[in-house]
Design a protein around this motif. Structure first.
Motif, PDB file in Angstrom:
ATOM      1  N   GLY A 100     -13.823  45.709  43.049  1.00  0.00           N
ATOM      2  CA  GLY A 100     -14.663  45.447  43.659  1.00  0.00           C
ATOM      3  C   GLY A 100     -15.552  46.287  44.320  1.00  0.00           C
ATOM      4  N   SER A 101     -15.805  46.267  45.213  1.00  0.00           N
ATOM      5  CA  SER A 101     -16.587  47.558  45.848  1.00  0.00           C
ATOM      6  C   SER A 101     -16.327  47.974  47.226  1.00  0.00           C
ATOM      7  CB  SER A 101     -17.825  47.705  45.448  1.00  0.00           C
ATOM      8  OG  SER A 101     -18.915  46.859  45.747  1.00  0.00           O
ATOM      9  N   LEU A 102     -16.200  49.026  47.760  1.00  0.00           N
ATOM     10  CA  LEU A 102     -16.316  48.817  49.666  1.00  0.00           C
ATOM     11  C   LEU A 102     -18.033  49.960  49.641  1.00  0.00           C
ATOM     12  CD1 LEU A 102     -12.742  50.244  50.207  1.00  0.00           C
ATOM     13  CD2 LEU A 102     -13.522  48.144  50.411  1.00  0.00           C
ATOM     14  N   ALA A 103     -18.788  49.231  50.809  1.00  0.00           N
ATOM     15  CA  ALA A 103     -19.555  50.180  51.352  1.00  0.00           C
ATOM     16  C   ALA A 103     -19.390  50.250  53.145  1.00  0.00           C
ATOM     17  CB  ALA A 103     -20.302  49.074  51.030  1.00  0.00           C
ATOM     18  N   THR A 155     -14.273  59.402  58.449  1.00  0.00           N
ATOM     19  CA  THR A 155     -15.578  59.726  58.380  1.00  0.00           C
ATOM     20  C   THR A 155     -15.922  57.723  58.601  1.00  0.00           C
ATOM     21  OG1 THR A 155     -15.715  59.313  55.455  1.00  0.00           O
ATOM     22  CG2 THR A 155     -15.747  61.581  57.173  1.00  0.00           C
ATOM     23  N   PHE A 156     -14.673  57.264  58.481  1.00  0.00           N
ATOM     24  CA  PHE A 156     -15.301  56.053  58.227  1.00  0.00           C
ATOM     25  C   PHE A 156     -15.242  55.473  59.733  1.00  0.00           C
ATOM     26  CE2 PHE A 156     -13.233  55.251  53.404  1.00  0.00           C
ATOM     27  CZ  PHE A 156     -14.481  56.146  53.244  1.00  0.00           C
ATOM     28  N   LEU A 157     -16.174  54.544  59.661  1.00  0.00           N
ATOM     29  CA  LEU A 157     -16.340  53.362  60.545  1.00  0.00           C
ATOM     30  C   LEU A 157     -16.602  52.436  60.528  1.00  0.00           C
ATOM     31  CD1 LEU A 157     -19.204  55.462  62.476  1.00  0.00           C
ATOM     32  CD2 LEU A 157     -16.997  56.135  62.689  1.00  0.00           C
ATOM     33  N   GLY A 158     -16.640  51.767  59.616  1.00  0.00           N
ATOM     34  CA  GLY A 158     -16.304  50.347  59.557  1.00  0.00           C
ATOM     35  C   GLY A 158     -16.733  50.413  57.952  1.00  0.00           C
ATOM     36  N   GLY A 159     -16.073  49.844  57.490  1.00  0.00           N
ATOM     37  CA  GLY A 159     -17.143  49.069  56.009  1.00  0.00           C
ATOM     38  C   GLY A 159     -17.354  47.324  54.949  1.00  0.00           C
ATOM     39  N   LEU A 160     -17.642  47.067  54.393  1.00  0.00           N
ATOM     40  CA  LEU A 160     -18.051  45.740  53.751  1.00  0.00           C
ATOM     41  C   LEU A 160     -16.951  45.809  52.628  1.00  0.00           C
ATOM     42  CD1 LEU A 160     -19.190  43.152  54.302  1.00  0.00           C
ATOM     43  CD2 LEU A 160     -20.426  43.528  52.611  1.00  0.00           C
ATOM     44  N   TRP A 161     -16.271  44.950  52.055  1.00  0.00           N
ATOM     45  CA  TRP A 161     -15.461  44.979  50.599  1.00  0.00           C
ATOM     46  C   TRP A 161     -16.463  43.970  49.924  1.00  0.00           C
ATOM     47  CZ3 TRP A 161      -9.369  43.763  50.050  1.00  0.00           C
ATOM     48  CH2 TRP A 161      -9.029  44.062  48.845  1.00  0.00           C
ATOM     49  N   SER A 162     -17.383  43.884  49.054  1.00  0.00           N
ATOM     50  CA  SER A 162     -17.346  42.477  48.384  1.00  0.00           C
ATOM     51  C   SER A 162     -15.984  42.878  46.706  1.00  0.00           C
ATOM     52  CB  SER A 162     -18.942  43.484  47.954  1.00  0.00           C
ATOM     53  OG  SER A 162     -19.297  43.203  48.245  1.00  0.00           O
ATOM     54  N   LYS A 163     -15.946  41.345  46.743  1.00  0.00           N
ATOM     55  CA  LYS A 163     -14.446  41.463  46.476  1.00  0.00           C
ATOM     56  C   LYS A 163     -14.715  41.294  45.212  1.00  0.00           C
ATOM     57  CE  LYS A 163     -11.814  39.758  50.152  1.00  0.00           C
ATOM     58  NZ  LYS A 163     -10.119  39.848  50.319  1.00  0.00           N
ATOM     59  N   ARG A 164     -15.601  40.528  44.148  1.00  0.00           N
ATOM     60  CA  ARG A 164     -15.870  39.853  42.754  1.00  0.00           C
ATOM     61  C   ARG A 164     -17.483  40.382  42.438  1.00  0.00           C
ATOM     62  NH1 ARG A 164     -12.187  38.644  39.927  1.00  0.00           N
ATOM     63  NH2 ARG A 164     -13.908  37.199  38.661  1.00  0.00           N
ATOM     64  N   ALA A 165     -17.918  41.492  42.969  1.00  0.00           N
ATOM     65  CA  ALA A 165     -19.372  41.595  42.498  1.00  0.00           C
ATOM     66  C   ALA A 165     -19.227  42.660  41.980  1.00  0.00           C
ATOM     67  CB  ALA A 165     -20.090  41.848  43.199  1.00  0.00           C
ATOM     68  N   THR A 166     -17.852  43.975  41.644  1.00  0.00           N
ATOM     69  CA  THR A 166     -18.058  45.200  41.253  1.00  0.00           C
ATOM     70  C   THR A 166     -16.885  45.357  40.070  1.00  0.00           C
ATOM     71  OG1 THR A 166     -19.403  45.965  42.237  1.00  0.00           O
ATOM     72  CG2 THR A 166     -18.682  47.578  41.595  1.00  0.00           C
ATOM     73  N   ALA A 167     -17.138  45.470  38.644  1.00  0.00           N
ATOM     74  CA  ALA A 167     -15.866  46.349  37.960  1.00  0.00           C
ATOM     75  C   ALA A 167     -15.835  47.445  38.058  1.00  0.00           C
ATOM     76  CB  ALA A 167     -16.261  45.409  36.713  1.00  0.00           C
ATOM     77  N   MET A 168     -15.453  48.275  37.229  1.00  0.00           N
ATOM     78  CA  MET A 168     -14.874  49.740  37.353  1.00  0.00           C
ATOM     79  C   MET A 168     -15.147  49.767  35.678  1.00  0.00           C
ATOM     80  SD  MET A 168     -15.785  51.692  39.909  1.00  0.00           S
ATOM     81  CE  MET A 168     -16.611  50.465  40.510  1.00  0.00           C
ATOM     82  N   ILE A 169     -15.696  50.850  35.095  1.00  0.00           N
ATOM     83  CA  ILE A 169     -14.826  50.805  33.723  1.00  0.00           C
ATOM     84  C   ILE A 169     -15.249  52.176  33.198  1.00  0.00           C
ATOM     85  CG2 ILE A 169     -16.235  48.814  33.205  1.00  0.00           C
ATOM     86  CD1 ILE A 169     -18.633  51.244  32.776  1.00  0.00           C
ATOM     87  N   HIS A 170     -14.337  52.041  32.067  1.00  0.00           N
ATOM     88  CA  HIS A 170     -14.379  53.844  31.308  1.00  0.00           C
ATOM     89  C   HIS A 170     -16.203  54.233  30.889  1.00  0.00           C
ATOM     90  CE1 HIS A 170     -13.940  57.021  29.237  1.00  0.00           C
ATOM     91  NE2 HIS A 170     -12.639  58.093  29.836  1.00  0.00           N
ATOM     92  N   PRO A 171     -16.762  54.196  31.530  1.00  0.00           N
ATOM     93  CA  PRO A 171     -18.114  54.739  30.736  1.00  0.00           C
ATOM     94  C   PRO A 171     -18.013  55.191  29.306  1.00  0.00           C
ATOM     95  CG  PRO A 171     -18.335  55.516  32.658  1.00  0.00           C
ATOM     96  CD  PRO A 171     -16.856  55.367  32.824  1.00  0.00           C
ATOM     97  N   ALA A 172     -17.542  55.689  28.748  1.00  0.00           N
ATOM     98  CA  ALA A 172     -17.827  57.004  27.191  1.00  0.00           C
ATOM     99  C   ALA A 172     -17.336  55.595  26.436  1.00  0.00           C
ATOM    100  CB  ALA A 172     -17.399  57.862  27.153  1.00  0.00           C
ATOM    101  N   LYS A 173     -16.076  55.509  27.405  1.00  0.00           N
ATOM    102  CA  LYS A 173     -15.141  54.215  26.115  1.00  0.00           C
ATOM    103  C   LYS A 173     -15.906  53.315  26.179  1.00  0.00           C
ATOM    104  CE  LYS A 173     -10.015  55.783  26.881  1.00  0.00           C
ATOM    105  NZ  LYS A 173      -8.756  55.514  27.328  1.00  0.00           N
ATOM    106  N   LEU A 174     -16.915  52.611  27.036  1.00  0.00           N
ATOM    107  CA  LEU A 174     -17.798  51.120  26.943  1.00  0.00           C
ATOM    108  C   LEU A 174     -18.628  51.472  25.834  1.00  0.00           C
ATOM    109  CD1 LEU A 174     -18.480  48.523  27.878  1.00  0.00           C
ATOM    110  CD2 LEU A 174     -19.784  49.130  28.702  1.00  0.00           C
ATOM    111  N   ALA A 175     -19.146  52.960  25.320  1.00  0.00           N
ATOM    112  CA  ALA A 175     -20.184  53.065  24.368  1.00  0.00           C
ATOM    113  C   ALA A 175     -19.568  52.979  23.656  1.00  0.00           C
ATOM    114  CB  ALA A 175     -20.781  54.228  25.306  1.00  0.00           C
ATOM    115  N   ALA A 176     -18.455  53.525  23.451  1.00  0.00           N
ATOM    116  CA  ALA A 176     -18.035  53.845  22.135  1.00  0.00           C
ATOM    117  C   ALA A 176     -17.453  52.672  21.131  1.00  0.00           C
ATOM    118  CB  ALA A 176     -16.949  54.428  22.097  1.00  0.00           C
ATOM    119  N   GLU A 177     -17.128  51.736  22.205  1.00  0.00           N
ATOM    120  CA  GLU A 177     -16.094  50.683  21.686  1.00  0.00           C
ATOM    121  C   GLU A 177     -16.898  49.188  21.727  1.00  0.00           C
ATOM    122  OE1 GLU A 177     -13.505  50.799  20.805  1.00  0.00           O
ATOM    123  OE2 GLU A 177     -12.400  49.291  22.276  1.00  0.00           O
TER     124      GLU A 177
END
Ligand SMILES: Cc1cc2nc3c(=O)[nH]c(=O)nc-3n(C[C@H](O)[C@H](O)[C@H](O)COP(=O)(O)OP(=O)(O)OC[C@H]3O[C@@H](n4cnc5c(N)ncnc54)[C@H](O)[C@@H]3O)c2cc1C
Length: 474
Positions: free
Chosen positions: A145-148, A184-206
């Motif tokens: 997921g991601s934090l805004a 610096t953080f005053l607040g934030g939104l956690w989007s729990k399902r809408a984002t994954a993290m990947i290793h970009p170059a490994k994804l392309a190679a794979e």
């Protein structure tokens, strides 16, 4: 003009300079590939059912899914340099469900189909996750997921309003700092399902490995110089230095590079985005900031930073400056921009003063294919034999797979849910030719910076752009 937190809480200048002294000018992700893929140059003359130009994610997903739809097809991928060397191998690795470059941009451009686009985007991300598991793609996929995060008061409201008590959860300043600790953080939104993290170059190679295993023929160091289709039917011919490719159908996946279809040359402009990567954090350094959820993070001004952890607990820190060069030029020399790297490093230590003394191991830049609607568009040419997708505007890691399916749907001639979308059927306005393009980009950048220094208030230029559907809201 008011200052931003990055100007109010400046770190020590020496600390910033020292942190950069050992940073190699090379994308960390490409440097981290133990065995980069290697494919031959194209030579000779041959016929293919489908020829794909470009071996980034868009091209590789197109080829892979073409073979999955019909294993009997003869499919080629023709790449001017090497698999994944460009944006696909050097991005932030935020694999985001959105197909519209975020909800606000989607709402302003496709208000009637945003719910449908969001559903299709989430389905696309789920299918990426399933494909990674099914084909065993070793690309460090983490559905964290991601934090805004808001770093100025005026940024809080939008985040609070987005809380739906389910997948999108708002945290106040204390709550967000328990997830990831920055003064610096005053607040934030956690989007729990809408984002994954990947290793970009490994994804392309794979993806390239999976393509090759499915029987796709990949050719590297084979730039396509021209595309000809003299007859209204029959094969399209691609010319390369090593010979000709005759293909019944062609998919163009060339992103920020000049389109082989002249009519689309002004539909994107190449904009440079800059990135730093730290050395791995020690356990104590990581404990000082928390981040046990390992989410991708972005702050929410017009000029924003994005940051994330790698598998070995480095921090990738990118964004903020976006640089367009007159004439849309793309040059290796533009990848080194000391003032931008210093600014990024300074903002990093403002955000994480606990990490004082941490150093950056890599610095790099890449080109983003900006379109005037800030999300991909889809072209079809030569009596339906040539499909084109570009314009991801820096958010194409997941959207490239959706675009690949759109291109294949359109080449098949069938009507699908995807081909019926207004987003797919409509084409954004082109950028004006020079010198207007350069002047326009500079004026817009200046206005966005002013807004960031003025509580988010948009000036007359930005309001006019909003009114004609050219506005940008990060
Ligand atoms: C620094 C940076 C950070 C980013 N961060 C993110 C992120 O975190 N999340 C996200 O969603 N997106 C991000 N993006 C955007 C994302 O990387 C791209 O949208 C995505 O990789 C596009 O994939 P692509 O295959 O269309 O393009 P590319 O990866 O650029 O591939 C295009 C390929 O086409 C080849 N080509 C071009 N012309 C020819 C020709 N005539 N003949 C043969 N080959 C040709 C090129 O050599 C290139 O390999 C980022 C981009 C950059 C630069």
């Amino acid at each position: 003009m008011a200052s931003t937190v990055f100007e109010r809480s400046l770190p020590d200048a020496r600390l910033v300079i020292d942190s950069l002294t050992d940073a190699r000018l090379k994308p960390f992700w490409l440097d981290d590939l133990r065995t980069p893929p290697l494919f031959p140059r194209y030579r000779g003359t041959a016929g293919f059912d489908l020829a794909v130009v470009g071996a980034g994610y868009t091209g590789l997903w197109t080829a892979l899914q073409a073979k999955e739809r019909d294993p009997g097809l003869r499919v080629a991928v023709v790449e001017g340099r090497t698999v994944g060397w460009a944006a696909s191998g050097r991005n932030g690795g935020f694999c985001e469900a959105t197909l519209t470059h975020g909800a606000a941009n989607g709402l302003s451009r496709f208000p009637n189909e945003l719910a449908q686009l969001d559903r299709l985007g989430l389905q696309n991300l789920d299918e990426i996750e399933a494909t990674v598991a099914r084909l065993g793609l070793d690309c460090e996929f983490e559905r964290s997921g991601s934090l805004a995060v808001a770093v100025e008061d005026y940024q809080l409201k939008e985040l609070k309003d987005a809380d739906d008590g389910d997948g999108e959860v708002y945290f106040d300043g204390v709550g967000i700092r328990q997830l990831l600790d920055s003064p610096t953080f005053l607040g934030g939104l956690w989007s729990k399902r809408a984002t994954a993290m990947i290793h970009p170059a490994k994804l392309a190679a794979e993806l390239a490995r999976a393509c090759a295993e499915a029987g796709v023929e990949i050719f590297e160091r084979s730039p396509v110089r021209g595309l000809d289709s003299e007859l209204p039917s029959g094969p399209v011919t691609l010319s390369t230095d090593g010979g000709f490719i005759h293909a019944d159908q062609v998919a163009l996946a060339t992103n920020a590079f000049p389109s082989l279809l002249k009519r689309y040359r002004l539909h994107t402009v190449p904009v440079y985005d800059y990135v730093l990567m730290t050395e791995p954090l020690t356990d104590a350094q990581l404990a000082s900031i928390g981040w046990r959820g390992r989410q991708g993070v972005a702050d929410t001004a017009n000029q924003f930073h994005y940051y994330r952890l790698s598998a070995d607990n480095r921090i990738l820190w990118g964004g903020y400056d976006a640089v367009y060069h007159y004439g849309g030029r793309i040059r290796p020399a533009y990848e080194d921009r000391p003032e931008t790297f210093r600014r990024l490093a300074s903002h990093f230590f403002t955000t994480f003063p606990q990490l004082e003394g941490l150093r950056f191991s890599h610095r790099w830049a890449g080109v983003i294919d900006t379109s005037s609607r800030f999300c991909a568009f889809y072209g079809l040419a030569r009596q339906g034999r040539v499909a084109y997708a570009a314009g991801f505007t820096g958010l194409g890691v997941a959207a490239s797979r959706f675009a690949a399916n759109v291109m294949l749907d359109r080449l098949s001639g069938e009507s699908t849910e995807r081909t019926s979308l207004e987003m797919v059927r409509s084409t954004p306005l082109p950028f004006p030719p020079e010198p207007a393009a350069y002047a326009g980009v500079q004026a817009t950048k200046w206005a966005l910076d002013q807004a960031d220094h003025n509580g988010g208030m948009r000036n007359a230029l930005l309001k006019s752009l909003d009114a004609v559907g050219l506005g940008f809201d990060s």
